[in-house]
Design an enzyme around this catalytic site. Structure first.
Site, short mmCIF file in Angstrom:
data_model
loop_
_atom_site.label_atom_id
_atom_site.label_comp_id
_atom_site.label_asym_id
_atom_site.label_seq_id
_atom_site.Cartn_x
_atom_site.Cartn_y
_atom_site.Cartn_z
N HIS A 82 -19.70 9.53 17.29
CA HIS A 82 -20.98 10.25 17.40
C HIS A 82 -21.02 11.12 18.65
O HIS A 82 -20.32 10.85 19.64
CB HIS A 82 -22.13 9.26 17.43
CG HIS A 82 -22.31 8.54 16.14
ND1 HIS A 82 -23.32 7.62 15.93
CD2 HIS A 82 -21.63 8.59 14.96
CE1 HIS A 82 -23.25 7.14 14.70
NE2 HIS A 82 -22.21 7.71 14.10
N GLU B 84 -23.29 11.40 20.92
CA GLU B 84 -23.73 10.66 22.10
C GLU B 84 -22.57 9.85 22.69
O GLU B 84 -22.37 9.82 23.91
CB GLU B 84 -24.88 9.71 21.73
CG GLU B 84 -26.12 10.40 21.20
CD GLU B 84 -26.12 10.62 19.68
OE1 GLU B 84 -27.21 10.86 19.13
OE2 GLU B 84 -25.04 10.55 19.05
N CYS C 112 -25.04 3.69 19.44
CA CYS C 112 -25.18 4.68 20.52
C CYS C 112 -26.25 4.23 21.51
O CYS C 112 -26.10 4.40 22.73
CB CYS C 112 -25.53 6.06 19.96
SG CYS C 112 -24.15 6.87 19.14
N CYS D 288 -28.36 6.24 16.92
CA CYS D 288 -28.14 5.03 16.12
C CYS D 288 -28.13 3.82 17.06
O CYS D 288 -28.09 3.95 18.29
CB CYS D 288 -26.84 5.13 15.33
SG CYS D 288 -25.35 4.89 16.33
#
Length: 160
Positions: free
Chosen positions: A81, A83, A112, A109
């Site tokens: 991801h 992040e 993260c 999410c």
């Protein structure tokens, strides 16, 4: 030329949109900026780990996830991801993100969110909410991470 300048939050979110142009998974297409004291510390976008094939090259690696409430969703697990990539880039470069603000496309999410907490990031600004953000909101509140969602629109992601 207009005299109106974007706020710092608007500015960093716009930069995150440009960073997202580098994403290699068309299911995510997200970018992230981590900033502190009005300065960009690091950026990240959705993509496979360095040196490994990207979704844009070999397709998605879809896994079905069964949640505690019995609902199911599908996620591409080939990618990291945005992040996560921004936090990892900071670590690789030796840049502390403690006390920083993270700017992203949607509420992070749960995985993260845990990384954001452990990295010492104090504030998250998301353009939209994420349809599965309940756990993230709960642990951000518990950890004292300030979450600001600028648009009430919910991003439906992960079930495509």
């Amino acid at each position: 030329m207009t005299d109106e300048r974007p706020s710092w939050d608007e500015y960093f979110l716009r930069v995150s949109d440009v960073v997202a142009d580098r994403a290699t998974c068309n299911r995510g297409e997200a970018g992230c900026v981590i900033a502190k004291n009005k300065r960009i510390l690091t950026t990240g976008y959705v993509g496979a780990p360095a040196g490994l094939p990207h979704c844009s090259e070999v397709g998605h690696q879809i896994k079905e996830v069964t949640h505690e409430d019995g609902t199911e969703s599908k996620h591409c697990v080939r990618t990291t991801h945005a992040e996560q990539n921004a936090i990892v880039q900071a670590a690789r470069l030796g840049v502390s993100v403690e006390g920083a603000t993270l700017y992203c496309k949607m509420t992070p999410c749960y995985t993260c969110a845990k990384m954001i907490i452990n990295a010492g990031i104090e504030r998250v600004v998301a353009k939209k909410d994420y349809h599965a953000s309940q756990d993230t909101k709960k642990i951000f509140k518990e950890a004292g991470v300030k979450l600001e969602i600028l648009n009430n629109e919910v991003e439906q992601y992960g079930d495509q």
